[in-house]
Design an enzyme around this catalytic site. Sequence first.
Site, PDB file in Angstrom:
ATOM      1  N   HIS A  20     -12.918  -3.640   4.189  1.00  0.00           N
ATOM      2  CA  HIS A  20     -11.583  -4.063   4.495  1.00  0.00           C
ATOM      3  C   HIS A  20     -10.661  -3.410   5.324  1.00  0.00           C
ATOM      4  CE1 HIS A  20      -6.744  -3.999   2.257  1.00  0.00           C
ATOM      5  NE2 HIS A  20      -7.096  -3.906   2.763  1.00  0.00           N
ATOM      6  N   GLU A  50       0.939  -1.691   0.150  1.00  0.00           N
ATOM      7  CA  GLU A  50       0.119   0.486  -0.337  1.00  0.00           C
ATOM      8  C   GLU A  50       0.685   0.903   0.344  1.00  0.00           C
ATOM      9  OE1 GLU A  50      -3.073  -0.354  -0.724  1.00  0.00           O
ATOM     10  OE2 GLU A  50      -3.743  -2.710   0.450  1.00  0.00           O
ATOM     11  N   HIS A  54      -2.606   2.085   8.593  1.00  0.00           N
ATOM     12  CA  HIS A  54      -3.548   1.654   8.356  1.00  0.00           C
ATOM     13  C   HIS A  54      -3.929   0.336   8.673  1.00  0.00           C
ATOM     14  CE1 HIS A  54      -6.155  -0.887   5.282  1.00  0.00           C
ATOM     15  NE2 HIS A  54      -5.067  -1.632   4.565  1.00  0.00           N
ATOM     16  N   HIS A 104      -6.837  -3.118  10.095  1.00  0.00           N
ATOM     17  CA  HIS A 104      -8.111  -4.023   9.510  1.00  0.00           C
ATOM     18  C   HIS A 104      -9.270  -3.617  10.946  1.00  0.00           C
ATOM     19  CE1 HIS A 104      -5.430  -6.404   6.245  1.00  0.00           C
ATOM     20  NE2 HIS A 104      -5.950  -5.055   6.220  1.00  0.00           N
ATOM     21  N   GLU A 118     -17.293  12.483  21.762  1.00  0.00           N
ATOM     22  CA  GLU A 118     -15.646  13.461  22.028  1.00  0.00           C
ATOM     23  C   GLU A 118     -15.293  13.065  20.447  1.00  0.00           C
ATOM     24  OE1 GLU A 118     -13.137  13.582  25.861  1.00  0.00           O
ATOM     25  OE2 GLU A 118     -12.610  11.965  24.115  1.00  0.00           O
TER      26      GLU A 118
HETATM   27  O1  2HA Z   1      -0.414  -4.778   4.306  1.00  0.00           O
HETATM   28  O2  2HA Z   1      -3.738  -4.494   4.763  1.00  0.00           O
HETATM   29  O3  2HA Z   1      -4.053  -3.888   2.374  1.00  0.00           O
HETATM   30  C1  2HA Z   1      -1.608  -6.021   3.544  1.00  0.00           C
HETATM   31  C2  2HA Z   1      -2.706  -4.826   3.877  1.00  0.00           C
HETATM   32  C3  2HA Z   1      -2.900  -4.629   2.615  1.00  0.00           C
HETATM   33 ZN    ZN Z   2      -4.943  -4.387   4.037  1.00  0.00          ZN
END
Ligand code: 2HA
Ligand code: ZN
Length: 272
Positions: A211, A116, A140, A142, A170
């Site tokens: 995702h 990414e 990023h 999950h 908040e």
């Molecule tokens: O690194 O999260 O979006 C793996 C991921 C891809």
């Molecule tokens: Zn991811």
Amino acid sequence: MKVEELDFVKNYIRITQDAWLKGWHERNGGNFSYRITDEEVKELNGLINENSEYTPIGVSVPNLSNEYFLVTGSGKFLRNVILDPEANIGIAKIDEKGENYKIVWGLINEARPTSEFPSHLMSHSVKKEVTGGKNRVILHSHTTNIIALTFVLPLDSKVFTRELWEMATECPVVFPSGVGIVPWMVPGGAAIAKETSNLMKEFDVVIWAHHGTFVSGESLDLAFGLMDTAEKSAEILVKVLSMGGKRQTITANNFRELAKDFKVELPEKFLY
Ligand code: 2HA
Ligand code: ZN
């Protein structure tokens, strides 16, 4: 002195470990990047190797030319960063044009930055521009509950923003500009990078349907805190929906009162 012992690297490793413990980073899920300050780049003097080859980023980010990023490795497990930083994270330098990068430290054994990286760099590029250089972090994750909500709520920024704001007082103070939504897309390429960075012009939180979540912040602490706050709010919403839905809530007018006292601007489009 080793690179792993520098404060900004230690801080990155701590945040990575905290995120792992949150349960947001199964296997190689998720990736972080930090735009290193000029002072910190000076601390790297003598500790890095600038002789490596450049590799195309896949997108063009001219305003990031000559910047250094601390970034997660592709396919690397965030759980392992604390155990072996040099194998799982690295420092990438962007070239003069903003089109190639080279690894100057870490990511040993031919490892590469996260798949990414294009989304991270395009988002950094936008945030550098719109915050006058203040924002240095893209995370990023999950995020379990936010992902769950993308199967149930309409994939609409107005709905997600309002629902997340309502779940904890908040929230509108922590993310007053709201949250943006990217519909399901193939991860890892230039198309999703472009879509994400477009939304980063307006939002600090961008949800990838089915995702995960991208956030931007000035520091690792602030970006992590933002991810944590949005995800906790999503967890509350999942619980509320599981208990049959809201019986009462914070109203649009309550938010207007809050905005006045906390001196934040809440866009009227979310106060329907
Ligand atoms: O690194 O999260 O979006 C793996 C991921 C891809
Ligand atoms: Zn991811």
